[in-house]
Design an enzyme around this catalytic site. Structure first.
Site, mmCIF file in Angstrom:
data_model
loop_
_atom_site.group_PDB
_atom_site.id
_atom_site.type_symbol
_atom_site.label_atom_id
_atom_site.label_comp_id
_atom_site.label_asym_id
_atom_site.label_seq_id
_atom_site.Cartn_x
_atom_site.Cartn_y
_atom_site.Cartn_z
ATOM 1 N N SER A 30 30.205 41.982 8.564
ATOM 2 C CA SER A 30 31.523 41.333 8.600
ATOM 3 C C SER A 30 31.396 40.077 9.451
ATOM 4 C CB SER A 30 32.563 42.259 9.223
ATOM 5 O OG SER A 30 32.490 42.221 10.640
ATOM 6 N N ASP A 31 32.378 39.191 9.356
ATOM 7 C CA ASP A 31 32.394 38.123 10.344
ATOM 8 C C ASP A 31 33.019 38.692 11.619
ATOM 9 O OD1 ASP A 31 32.089 35.752 11.692
ATOM 10 O OD2 ASP A 31 32.962 34.500 10.132
ATOM 11 N N TRP A 32 32.969 37.930 12.659
ATOM 12 C CA TRP A 32 33.363 38.387 14.004
ATOM 13 C C TRP A 32 34.817 38.913 13.990
ATOM 14 C CZ3 TRP A 32 30.683 37.473 18.863
ATOM 15 C CH2 TRP A 32 31.456 37.772 19.990
ATOM 16 N N GLY A 33 34.951 40.218 14.081
ATOM 17 C CA GLY A 33 36.303 40.797 14.142
ATOM 18 C C GLY A 33 37.073 40.738 12.839
#
Ligand code: NOJ
Length: 744
Positions: free
Chosen positions: A280-283
């Site tokens: 995933s991307d950050w968060g």
């Protein structure tokens, strides 16, 4: 969405792959549910690895999870000592000793910085681009890293979006070639070598189309754009063997990419047969709550897993909720097994199970990071990335002696800005400034004044709006220098931290008082070479109308000043070509060469109103896609096309160097499909060749177009090749008008 892309390379598993799968089977059979989920959990570096471990707070909790084997990967830890210290916990203190994979944003170099990716794309030199990624991998791997979050392959048509600096520009064909080269560069031929690292194509998919160019904004694109513009570079990375992909922050057509099963499971993992993993991307998993797609982080974890997001970067949603979701029967454990298998597969391929410390050799770190070979490669691609936008009366190259040259500008002596954004492992102030580069040629007298200030040097995360300086106190000194000079080199543009993530702009002019400075200097000395440092296309009308010479130097990395000086003095003849159109006005954005025709496209009779145009601006960009000058000139003639017996079309053209110095040219082939359903763009890049010619010599440049290359993806994602007439244009930019036709 049912997409079915051709051109995919699939291979039968070989011996090593089989034994890796068997080793994964054995490991999986020993893992608890929590340990499997742990592999899907990624944290950012949370304490000084060689210092004391934290006792309180979330970092302490993460440390506890690491010891239990509930962390699969860390990002932002670098340096062999630090990496070894963390790896040791995973390998020596956890029950199964599964090694971590260490990720880092090695976007354009590691400690030695190469040009920003948009600049590298301007070289159109795929070999140099691959070498640049190779060098970045060499350096990063010597410093403990085995996974980069690059290449970003998001096509974008919107210069307001700050992340255009990180991609290859507006074109899917060039973007695909660059994407392929960069993956090959990072991963090499052997992922298990300690000198290569796993690549990550991001951000899957559509992140480069945020509404109004505003970072993280909604993306709303049709299937035509998705299938023909956005997805091809990602497919190119899969064909290059990329081992990971990253999804994105944005919602695309109402569905966050992180929760998009259509993209991740259907297209990527099923149709493209991708067997690496998706991070995933950050968060971005928990951001699905903000998008209004999940009611809480538990629901977000379930949606992301089902959609095919394998690793959770920093949301903590998987490690917190997935076990409960399995126990309550809401999530099938087979999905967790699949994600874990994919992650373990990449770890096995990297050879981490055979030697978890293979990237942790302090001697190699010392002899590799920043070594001469890597610096040389950075200089090489930096020269190749420069685009000459204007050069009236051959003002450039400048003579090497006898001149007084004024070097003026906010960025002239800056040694950090040329590193651009995404250079966390580099030392601030480590780039060669333009001033230093110019001074390294001893024959001329160099005067210097800063003139204007951008004030951005140390403040990476500050708001540009707040800190653009309006200070004009150095203007008088700049004017003095200009008056005393034969030639003025103005080094203006954006600071390295004025583009990149979170750096969208609504104004594409020179920030702060730089335009005022430029105009004031022009009043006292008109012999100006404007050297631009910027991470995106800018609006340059005034400069184009008034100045004799403009050099697009982007942010060129560690060797920036030397690269520029070599171009300014003619030791390197510029050969770069723009990978993005430069607008005349921000109101034209998005502006791109491969647009569709309207129903009223043609030039009207004088006074006509009802056609596709603006009342106050031309339709064309100031500088088109593919454009760039050289110190020599090239002529194109004798274009020919015929069909071969194998069904392919053979197209060729003669190109002659008509000037008096050697030079390189990017010969570009564009195609127009006259009638198709759905419709096709007015022109599309379908081939290019980088050639080099001595003065007064010519060469016939040859292209082959397959039937498939005349096709496109329809609304269902199926490649369709439709018969009819096609015009081929060949030339030195996207306005090329030497044509021939072919018929299918
Ligand atoms: C967020 C960015 O969007 C992504 O590209 C990057 O790799 C991660 N942060 C990790 O730094």
């Amino acid at each position: 969405m049912a997409l079915c892309f051709l051109g995919l390379i699939t291979c039968a598993p070989n011996q090593t792959e089989t034994s890796i799968e068997q080793r994964i089977d054995v490991l999986l059979s020993q893992m608890t549910l929590e340990e499997k989920i742990g592999q899907m959990n990624q944290y950012s570096g949370f304490w000084d690895a060689t210092g004391p471990a934290p006792k309180v707070g979330s970092a302490a909790q993460q440390y506890e999870q690491l010891k239990k084997g509930h962390v699969g990967s860390m990002l932002n830890i670098r340096g062999v000592e630090n990496v070894r210290a963390i790896q040791q916990i995973a390998v020596e203190e956890t029950r199964l000793g599964i090694p971590l994979i260490f990720g880092f944003d090695v976007i354009h170099g590691f400690k030695t910085i190469s040009p920003i990716p948009l600049a590298e794309a301007a070289s159109w030199d795929l070999k140099a681009i691959e070498t640049s990624a190779r060098m970045a991998a060499l350096e990063a791997s010597a410093s403990g890293i085995n996974w980069t979050f690059a290449p970003m392959v998001d096509v974008s048509r919107d210069a307001r979006w700050g992340r255009v600096m990180e991609g290859a520009g507006e074109d899917p064909y060039l973007g695909s070639k660059v994407a392929f080269a960069r993956v090959k560069g990072f991963q090499g031929d052997d992922l298990s070598s300690p000198k290569t690292i796993a690549a990550c194509a991001k951000h899957f998919a559509g992140y480069g189309f945020p509404e109004s160019g505003k970072e993280y904004n909604t993306v709303d694109i049709g299937t035509q754009t998705l299938n023909n513009i956005v997805l091809p570079p990602f497919l190119a990375t899969v064909n290059a063997g990329v081992r990971t992909l990253m999804n994105s922050f944005s919602q695309v057509n109402g569905i966050p990419s992180t929760g998009s099963k259509a993209l991740q499971r259907d297209v990527l993992k099923t149709q493209w047969n991708f067997d690496g993993f998706v991070v995933s991307d950050w968060g971005s998993i928990k951001e699905m709550v903000n998008h209004g797609y999940a009611k809480d982080s538990k629901m977000a974890a379930k949606i992301a897993l089902q959609a095919g997001s394998d690793m959770d970067m920093q949301s903590l949603a998987y490690v917190t909720h997935l076990a409960d979701l399995v126990r309550s029967g809401e999530v099938n454990e087979a999905l967790i097994e699949d994600a874990t298998r994919r992650i373990l597969r990449v770890k096995f391929e990297l050879g981490l199970f055979d030697d978890p410390y293979k990237y942790c050799d302090p001697i190699r770190e010392k002899t590799t990071v920043g070594n001469t070979k890597i610096q040389q490669a950075s200089l090489d691609i930096a020269k190749k990335s420069i685009v000459l936008l204007k050069n009236d009366k051959q003002l450039l190259p400048l003579p090497k002696q006898g001149l007084t040259i004024g070097v003026i500008g906010a960025l002239a002596s800056d040694k950090t800005s040329p590193l651009g954004n995404w250079c966390f492992a580099a030392d601030d102030g480590s780039a060669v400034s333009v001033l230093e580069g110019m001074k390294s040629y001893p024959g001329n007298t160099i005067l210097y004044a800063k003139g204007a200030d951008l004030n951005l040097g140390e403040i990476q995360f500050a708001q540009e709006m707040i800190i653009n300086s309006d200070n004009k106190s150095d203007f008088p000194k700049a004017l003095e220098v200009a008056k005393q000079s034969d030639v003025v080199i103005m080094v203006l543009g954006e600071h390295g931290y004025q583009s990149g993530e979170g750096r969208s702009r609504t104004d594409l002019g020179l920030p702060g008082v730089q335009q005022d400075l430029l105009e004031a200097v022009y009043q006292v000395n008109k012999t100006i070479v404007l050297v631009l440092n910027n991470g995106r296309p800018l609006v340059l009308n005034w400069a184009d109308q008034h100045l004799p010479a403009i050099v697009e130097a982007w942010q060129l990395g560690s060797q920036s000043g030397h690269a520029l000086a070599q171009v300014i003095y003619g030791d390197y003849n510029p050969s770069g070509k723009l990978p993005m159109s430069f607008p005349r006005s921000v109101g034209q954005v998005p502006i791109y060469y491969n647009h569709k025709s309207s129903g009223r496209p043609s030039l009207p009779a004088p006074g006509e109103v009802f056609w596709t145009h603006y009342q106050d601006e031309k339709n064309s960009p100031l500088y088109p896609f593919g454009y760039g000058l050289s110190y020599t000139t090239f002529e194109y003639y004798n274009i020919e096309a015929h069909r071969e017996t194998d069904g392919n079309f053979s197209v060729s053209v003669e190109v002659k160097n008509t000037g008096d110095v050697s030079g390189k040219e990017v010969v570009q082939l564009y195609l127009k499909d006259h009638v198709a359903r759905p419709t096709r763009p007015v022109k599309e890049l379908k081939g290019f060749e980088l050639i080099e010619l001595l003065p007064n010599t010519s060469i016939r440049v040859q292209f082959t177009l397959t039937e498939q290359e005349l096709g496109f993806y329809d609304d269902h994602g199926t490649l369709t090749v439709q018969p009819g007439e096609f015009t081929i244009y060949i030339g030195g930019d996207s306005t090329a008008n030497l044509t021939t036709t072919i018929e299918l």
